[in-house]
Motif scaffolding. Structure first.
Motif, PDB file in Angstrom:
ATOM      1  N   VAL A 127       0.832  -1.207   0.000  1.00  0.00           N
ATOM      2  CA  VAL A 127       0.000   0.000   0.000  1.00  0.00           C
ATOM      3  C   VAL A 127       0.862   1.250   0.000  1.00  0.00           C
ATOM      4  O   VAL A 127       2.061   1.206   0.292  1.00  0.00           O
ATOM      5  CB  VAL A 127      -0.935   0.061   1.234  1.00  0.00           C
ATOM      6  N   LEU A 175      -2.801   7.691   0.273  1.00  0.00           N
ATOM      7  CA  LEU A 175      -3.317   8.567  -0.772  1.00  0.00           C
ATOM      8  C   LEU A 175      -2.889  10.005  -0.510  1.00  0.00           C
ATOM      9  O   LEU A 175      -2.812  10.444   0.642  1.00  0.00           O
ATOM     10  CB  LEU A 175      -4.844   8.488  -0.830  1.00  0.00           C
ATOM     11  N   ARG A 203     -11.537   6.758  -4.936  1.00  0.00           N
ATOM     12  CA  ARG A 203     -10.293   7.298  -4.406  1.00  0.00           C
ATOM     13  C   ARG A 203     -10.465   8.746  -3.980  1.00  0.00           C
ATOM     14  O   ARG A 203      -9.997   9.165  -2.918  1.00  0.00           O
ATOM     15  CB  ARG A 203      -9.177   7.197  -5.451  1.00  0.00           C
ATOM     16  N   VAL A 245      -8.309   1.693  -0.721  1.00  0.00           N
ATOM     17  CA  VAL A 245      -8.871   1.859  -2.056  1.00  0.00           C
ATOM     18  C   VAL A 245      -8.030   1.082  -3.065  1.00  0.00           C
ATOM     19  O   VAL A 245      -6.798   1.180  -3.051  1.00  0.00           O
ATOM     20  CB  VAL A 245      -8.922   3.350  -2.463  1.00  0.00           C
ATOM     21  N   ARG A 246      -8.696   0.328  -3.907  1.00  0.00           N
ATOM     22  CA  ARG A 246      -8.004  -0.375  -4.984  1.00  0.00           C
ATOM     23  C   ARG A 246      -7.297   0.641  -5.877  1.00  0.00           C
ATOM     24  O   ARG A 246      -7.876   1.656  -6.274  1.00  0.00           O
ATOM     25  CB  ARG A 246      -9.010  -1.180  -5.814  1.00  0.00           C
ATOM     26  N   SER A 247      -6.040   0.386  -6.213  1.00  0.00           N
ATOM     27  CA  SER A 247      -5.286   1.294  -7.076  1.00  0.00           C
ATOM     28  C   SER A 247      -5.941   1.419  -8.439  1.00  0.00           C
ATOM     29  O   SER A 247      -6.539   0.474  -8.955  1.00  0.00           O
ATOM     30  CB  SER A 247      -3.852   0.794  -7.249  1.00  0.00           C
ATOM     31  N   PRO A 282       1.412  -0.384  -5.480  1.00  0.00           N
ATOM     32  CA  PRO A 282       0.217   0.469  -5.423  1.00  0.00           C
ATOM     33  C   PRO A 282       0.406   1.754  -6.225  1.00  0.00           C
ATOM     34  O   PRO A 282       1.532   2.167  -6.502  1.00  0.00           O
ATOM     35  CB  PRO A 282       0.075   0.767  -3.931  1.00  0.00           C
ATOM     36  N   HIS A 283      -0.702   2.360  -6.572  1.00  0.00           N
ATOM     37  CA  HIS A 283      -0.695   3.614  -7.333  1.00  0.00           C
ATOM     38  C   HIS A 283      -1.432   4.663  -6.510  1.00  0.00           C
ATOM     39  O   HIS A 283      -2.629   4.548  -6.266  1.00  0.00           O
ATOM     40  CB  HIS A 283      -1.384   3.405  -8.678  1.00  0.00           C
ATOM     41  N   THR A 284      -0.703   5.686  -6.093  1.00  0.00           N
ATOM     42  CA  THR A 284      -1.317   6.720  -5.273  1.00  0.00           C
ATOM     43  C   THR A 284      -2.043   7.748  -6.138  1.00  0.00           C
ATOM     44  O   THR A 284      -2.114   7.623  -7.359  1.00  0.00           O
ATOM     45  CB  THR A 284      -0.275   7.407  -4.374  1.00  0.00           C
ATOM     46  N   ALA A 335      -3.953   3.422  -0.749  1.00  0.00           N
ATOM     47  CA  ALA A 335      -4.207   2.664  -1.972  1.00  0.00           C
ATOM     48  C   ALA A 335      -3.487   1.332  -1.851  1.00  0.00           C
ATOM     49  O   ALA A 335      -2.352   1.260  -1.387  1.00  0.00           O
ATOM     50  CB  ALA A 335      -3.703   3.425  -3.190  1.00  0.00           C
ATOM     51  N   THR A 368      -3.293  -3.607  -7.102  1.00  0.00           N
ATOM     52  CA  THR A 368      -4.408  -4.357  -7.679  1.00  0.00           C
ATOM     53  C   THR A 368      -4.307  -5.852  -7.365  1.00  0.00           C
ATOM     54  O   THR A 368      -5.316  -6.517  -7.122  1.00  0.00           O
ATOM     55  CB  THR A 368      -4.472  -4.149  -9.203  1.00  0.00           C
TER      56      THR A 368
END
Length: 321
Positions: A113, A116, A177, A194-196, A205-207, A223, A226
């Motif tokens: 994770v 965010l 998000r 939150v799912r990326s 993960p993707h912030t 985040a 996935t």
């Protein structure tokens, strides 16, 4: 009289079509120049690999300003300068921790994770609580305060891979998000996962940014990659009493000074008319990130700038009848 009016309307329509065609041709020439003779990807690689992450208000963002100014000064602008601005200054702090703590099947499970952007942190004490999964805000509201209060909400709506226009897929999922933390907080949630945003199954993960609603308690938000979103969802289907621990140390500081980097090409006949082309230099972290500044990168190249400068000096080259 009617015939005269129809003739005038027809003439006006032809004139507008001719002007539109001229404008489209001019824009096409700019794109062709940038795409065929430009160095956008080389510039973007240089920015991402040499400067690296550029959180707003950070030393990396300041370095990007100087990089951009130096680069633009080598091109065919009439002038290049820095415009002082104040920018948000959010810091991530030490590495985030999120783990499943009571799985009967897998025991303790570390999840990949990152906090965010703009999220408040949990502090060193962290947040541990039962977790519930929802796909959208309607499902969240159906649970109500009774089903959400004192829990961690896991938003797990994937992007739609069938969308040909990828931004439509992004737009169809990103509300969880951007607003998920506040929507969950309204019902008494302690934190959100939150799912990326991404189509592929990935381990990292993707912030991105969240926006807290006014007059709603701010709760921590992270985040999850996935791939780990899929794992967490699978575990929840098998173990309804799953609990998760989250620890983050991010915080929002006072606004910090920064600069807009401006390159100006002076007009010819229409000196008071302005065409504005821009993009942002900052980026999310913690990895090397390519921002949505491709237009700026492409259009600030010497060949493209020379073309724009020619248009500015000779506006009638693209003028209609």
């Amino acid at each position: 009289m009617k015939k005269l009016l129809l003739l005038l309307l027809f003439t006006l329509s032809l004139t507008l079509r001719a002007q539109t065609a001229q404008d489209e041709q001019g824009i096409k020439e700019i794109f062709n120049e940038a795409l065929s003779k430009g160095k956008s990807y080389e510039m973007l690689s240089d920015l991402c690999l040499k400067i690296g992450p550029r959180l707003s208000g950070s030393p990396g963002a300041a370095a990007a300003v100087e990089w951009s100014r130096h680069l633009m000064e080598t091109y065919d602008f009439d002038s290049v300068w820095l415009q002082p601005v104040m920018v948000p200054h959010w810091v991530r702090g030490q590495k985030e921790i999120t783990r499943v703590i009571n799985s009967k099947k897998m025991g303790t499970v570390e999840l990949s994770v990152c906090a965010l952007g703009n999220s408040v942190g949990t502090g060193p004490s962290g947040v541990g609580a039962p977790i519930i999964e929802v796909k959208n805000f309607d499902e969240l509201k159906q649970l109500g305060t009774k089903g959400v209060q004192g829990k961690i909400v896991f938003f797990n709506r994937p992007m739609d891979p069938t969308q040909i226009h990828t931004f439509m897929a992004y737009g169809g999922a990103v509300d969880q998000r951007g607003s998920g933390a506040s929507e969950a907080a309204k019902l008494g949630a302690l934190a959100v996962i939150v799912r990326s945003m991404g189509i592929n199954l990935e381990n990292y993960p993707h912030t991105g940014a969240l926006r807290y609603a006014p007059d709603v308690k701010k709760i921590p938000a992270v985040a999850v990659s996935t791939r780990h979103a899929e794992l967490l969802s699978k575990l929840l289907k098998e173990e309804k009493d799953l609990q998760v621990y989250i620890e983050t140390h991010c915080e929002m500081l006072d606004d910090a000074p920064s600069f807009n980097v401006i390159g100006q090409i002076n007009g010819g006949e229409y000196k008071d008319e302005i065409i504005d082309v821009g993009g942002h230099l900052d980026s999310w972290d913690p990895w090397h990130r390519a921002p949505t500044m491709m237009v700026q990168a492409a259009c600030s190249q010497s060949k493209c700038c020379a073309f724009l400068k020619r248009l500015a000096s000779n506006p009638k080259e693209r003028s209609g009848p």
